[in-house]
Design an enzyme around this catalytic site. Structure first.
Site, short mmCIF file in Angstrom:
data_model
loop_
_atom_site.label_atom_id
_atom_site.label_comp_id
_atom_site.label_asym_id
_atom_site.label_seq_id
_atom_site.Cartn_x
_atom_site.Cartn_y
_atom_site.Cartn_z
N GLY A 279 0.78 -1.23 0.00
CA GLY A 279 0.00 0.00 0.00
C GLY A 279 0.81 1.28 0.00
N LYS B 31 1.05 -5.49 3.10
CA LYS B 31 2.07 -4.65 3.72
C LYS B 31 1.66 -3.20 3.54
CE LYS B 31 5.80 -2.65 2.28
NZ LYS B 31 5.64 -1.38 3.00
N SER C 86 1.95 0.95 3.81
CA SER C 86 3.08 1.87 3.72
C SER C 86 3.71 2.01 5.10
CB SER C 86 2.58 3.24 3.25
OG SER C 86 3.54 4.22 3.55
N SER D 49 4.37 4.59 -6.33
CA SER D 49 4.92 5.45 -7.38
C SER D 49 5.34 4.61 -8.60
CB SER D 49 6.11 6.21 -6.84
OG SER D 49 7.10 5.29 -6.44
N PRO E 242 8.34 4.54 -10.13
CA PRO E 242 9.62 3.82 -9.95
C PRO E 242 9.46 2.53 -9.12
CG PRO E 242 9.92 6.17 -9.57
CD PRO E 242 8.44 5.95 -9.73
N THR E 243 8.66 2.57 -8.06
CA THR E 243 8.43 1.35 -7.27
C THR E 243 7.71 0.32 -8.13
OG1 THR E 243 8.32 2.60 -5.22
CG2 THR E 243 7.28 0.43 -5.21
N GLU F 282 -1.05 0.01 -9.49
CA GLU F 282 -1.81 1.26 -9.38
C GLU F 282 -0.80 2.35 -9.04
OE1 GLU F 282 -4.79 1.82 -10.11
OE2 GLU F 282 -5.65 -0.18 -10.21
N GLY G 211 1.40 6.30 -10.17
CA GLY G 211 1.21 7.75 -10.10
C GLY G 211 0.64 8.35 -11.36
N GLY H 25 -0.15 2.38 -14.83
CA GLY H 25 -0.65 1.14 -14.26
C GLY H 25 -0.94 0.03 -15.23
N GLU I 282 -8.44 -2.03 -10.43
CA GLU I 282 -9.12 -2.32 -9.18
C GLU I 282 -10.60 -2.00 -9.39
OE1 GLU I 282 -6.54 -0.26 -6.12
OE2 GLU I 282 -6.04 -2.37 -5.81
P1 NAD Z 1 6.09 4.38 -2.90
O1 NAD Z 1 6.24 3.90 -4.28
O2 NAD Z 1 7.24 5.07 -2.27
O3 NAD Z 1 5.72 3.17 -1.93
C1 NAD Z 1 4.57 2.38 -2.15
C2 NAD Z 1 4.72 1.08 -1.37
O4 NAD Z 1 5.71 0.26 -2.00
C3 NAD Z 1 5.18 1.24 0.08
O5 NAD Z 1 4.46 0.34 0.88
C4 NAD Z 1 6.65 0.86 0.02
O6 NAD Z 1 7.15 0.36 1.24
C5 NAD Z 1 6.63 -0.22 -1.04
N1 NAD Z 1 7.90 -0.46 -1.72
C6 NAD Z 1 8.90 0.41 -1.96
N2 NAD Z 1 9.90 -0.20 -2.64
C7 NAD Z 1 9.51 -1.49 -2.85
C8 NAD Z 1 10.09 -2.61 -3.51
N3 NAD Z 1 11.27 -2.53 -4.10
N4 NAD Z 1 9.39 -3.76 -3.54
C9 NAD Z 1 8.17 -3.86 -2.97
N5 NAD Z 1 7.58 -2.83 -2.32
C10 NAD Z 1 8.23 -1.65 -2.26
O7 NAD Z 1 4.78 5.28 -2.91
P2 NAD Z 1 4.21 6.23 -1.76
O8 NAD Z 1 5.15 7.39 -1.63
O9 NAD Z 1 3.89 5.43 -0.56
O10 NAD Z 1 2.83 6.69 -2.38
C11 NAD Z 1 2.72 7.74 -3.29
C12 NAD Z 1 2.65 7.23 -4.71
O11 NAD Z 1 1.60 6.29 -4.83
C13 NAD Z 1 2.34 8.33 -5.70
O12 NAD Z 1 3.11 8.16 -6.86
C14 NAD Z 1 0.87 8.10 -6.01
O13 NAD Z 1 0.45 8.59 -7.25
C15 NAD Z 1 0.77 6.62 -5.94
N6 NAD Z 1 -0.62 6.20 -5.70
C16 NAD Z 1 -1.30 5.55 -6.69
C17 NAD Z 1 -2.62 5.16 -6.51
C18 NAD Z 1 -3.40 4.46 -7.58
O14 NAD Z 1 -4.38 3.80 -7.27
N7 NAD Z 1 -3.03 4.55 -8.84
C19 NAD Z 1 -3.25 5.44 -5.29
C20 NAD Z 1 -2.53 6.10 -4.30
C21 NAD Z 1 -1.21 6.47 -4.52
#
Ligand code: NAD
Length: 487
Positions: free
Chosen positions: A149, A175, A177, A228, A230-231, A249, A251, A457, A461
């Site tokens: 998440g 898991k 955030s 995001s 990159p993730t 899902e 950014g 994406g 969902e």
């Molecule tokens: P993030 O990418 O930093 O982290 C998201 C999740 O991924 C966290 O739980 C993190 O611990 C986990 N993660 C990080 N590296 C990982 C790896 N290598 N392997 C597995 N898991 C890993 O994102 P954030 O800062 O928590 O959230 C903001 C981002 O999420 C924004 O880009 C936003 O647009 C996006 N977002 C998208 C949606 C959607 O439905 N499209 C909804 C909400 C947020």
């Protein structure tokens, strides 16, 4: 303030701790104070959670859909009964104002559980006539699914992923955030209380490395990430190398297009919702607001007036409309983008500051901010900021605005405001975005699929579409005659 849960993780129907895991402090974003102290999962915790899920999944999948549905519906009722306390917890975890969390978080989670309880009961395979013989298809569970998440909608994300997964007969490991770990634990307790057998919904805490360990584990059949780009690319790569199912899902940098015949107040209301709700921390936000030239100046004038009336402050005060950002790093990032906007020559017409408020001196607040005179190449028009920063751009023709709206790696969402409905449908059909609105913005009812095109994406969902993403299709040929063998 102390909202310490009984333990960091929830596995096999109970709270579990392993103090060997990395410290994970939970901050209240409005004050910066530590409100809970948790530990990230150790490899042992990851094993326990996946093993609990694997063990529980088979008999759950063999239950009748109506029996699984009954449990989900009970959990939905409990979420609604406890909406007030869950909303308070979500506010403390995220900093989002109670005015929002009371209507948009546990309530949306409850909708998801209720909807998928119903939808799964008529989500069946098909019978295929083969001229005497016949075939049929079965929608079977994938097995153990992992959800990862983001921090903007913690309980909503946990429910949007787990409800369809569980409805289809999968087991789930979530898991949250690392920034917002609390409400998923509350959801886990509610599932248990509703009668969900132990091991079917587990929560493990941790940073990216814990997410990565869950994704690459041999027991995991599918991963669904909200985060995001990159993730998402990293997780998709790992999932691909292990041939696992994946939903992303991610950014966005979505466009809102306002034609000069639009209802002005509605268009401004949509643009404000699409930039300032949840302090702008929404993936589908319409952060590039294209306004047709004849309407531009009137639009900006009223937008500034209305933006100045937004009440920012104590998130626990139900009259407050805007809270802080989630943490110091996000605050610094958003302030840096505001400086970049100024440096690149955009005009700051309202906001732009990090206000200091009595009693909330260490909170991560940023004023709702609007830039005009933004051009397509500026960083604030190209990169996801994830904060309350709106860019207003002007345009002349329909073809021009469609081309500019699509000129981005992202494709999560888009909105069109106009009274000319044929034009609205024509433009929406040309926009490269998975989730679109006409004369509205950012409404995400569970009945409608949600997700992105391009880098925003893969998979969807919500809607019945997501049930396909949490199941695999088995085709069965049934011979009614003799085997026609040449041997
Ligand atoms: P993030 O990418 O930093 O982290 C998201 C999740 O991924 C966290 O739980 C993190 O611990 C986990 N993660 C990080 N590296 C990982 C790896 N290598 N392997 C597995 N898991 C890993 O994102 P954030 O800062 O928590 O959230 C903001 C981002 O999420 C924004 O880009 C936003 O647009 C996006 N977002 C998208 C949606 C959607 O439905 N499209 C909804 C909400 C947020």
């Amino acid at each position: 303030m102390n909202v310490q849960p009984k333990a960091s993780h929830y596995i096999n129907g109970r709270f579990v701790e392993d103090e060997g895991g990395r410290a994970l402090d939970v901050l209240y974003p409005a004050t910066g104070e530590v409100i809970a102290k948790l530990h990230a999962a150790t490899p042992n915790i990851v094993e326990l959670a996946l093993e609990a899920a694997r063990t529980a999944q088979g008999s759950w999948a063999r239950m009748k859909p109506v029996e699984r549905a009954r449990i989900l519906r009970r959990a939905s009722d409990l979420l609604r009964e406890r909406n007030a306390e869950l909303s308070r917890l979500e506010t403390l975890d995220t900093g989002k104002p109670l005015q929002e969390t009371l209507v948009a978080d546990a309530a949306s989670a409850a909708d998801a559980l209720e909807f998928f309880a119903g939808a799964v009961q008529s989500f069946n395979g098909e019978l295929v006539d083969l001229g005497g013989s016949f075939g049929y298809t079965r929608r079977e569970a994938l097995g153990v699914c992992v959800g990862i998440g983001a921090w903007n909608y913690p309980i909503q994300i946990a429910a949007w992923k787990s409800a369809p997964a569980l409805a289809m007969g999968n087991a789930f490991v979530f898991k949250p955030s690392e920034n917002t770990p609390l409400t998923a634990l509350a959801l886990a307790e509610i599932y248990t209380e509703a009668g969900l057998p132990d091991g079917l919904f587990n929560v493990v805490q941790g940073f990216g490395d814990v997410g990565a360990a869950l994704v690459s584990h041999p027991v995991t059949a599918k991963v669904s990430v909200t985060g995001s780009v990159p993730t998402g690319k990293k997780v998709m790569g790992v999932a691909g190398s292990h041939m696992k199912h994946a939903t992303m899902e991610l950014g966005g940098k979505s466009p809102i297009i306002v034609f000069d015949d639009a209802d002005l107040e509605n268009a401004i209301g949509g643009a404000m919702l699409g930039n300032f709700y949840s302090s702008g921390q929404i993936c589908s936000n319409g952060t590039r607001v294209f306004v047709q030239r004849a309407l531009h100046d009137r639009f900006v004038e009223r937008l500034v007036e209305r933006t100045k009336t937004i009440r920012m402050g104590d998130p626990l005060d139900e009259n407050v409309q805007m809270g802080p950002l989630v943490n110091g790093a996000q605050h610094a990032k958003v302030m840096e983008y505001i400086e970049a906007g100024k440096a690149e020559g955009a005009t700051l017409v309202v906001g732009g500051n990090a206000p200091s408020m009595q009693g909330f001196d260490n909170g991560f607040f940023v004023e709702p901010t609007v830039f005009t005179g933004v051009t397509d190449q500026m960083r604030i028009a190209r990169e996801e900021i994830f904060g309350p920063v709106m860019s207003v751009l002007s345009f002349d023709s329909e073809d021009e605005v469609i081309a500019r709206a699509n000129d981005t790696e992202f494709g999560l969402a888009a909105g069109v405001f106009t009274r000319d409905l044929p034009r609205a449908h024509r433009v929406i059909a040309e926009l490269q975005a998975g989730t679109c609105w006409i004369n509205a913005y950012n409404l995400t009812p569970v009945e409608l699929p949600f997700g992105g095109y391009k880098a925003s994406g893969i998979g969807r969902e919500n809607g019945t579409a997501v049930l396909g993403h949490y199941s695999q299709l088995k085709s069965v040929y049934v011979e009614t005659g003799d085997v026609d063998s040449p041997y």
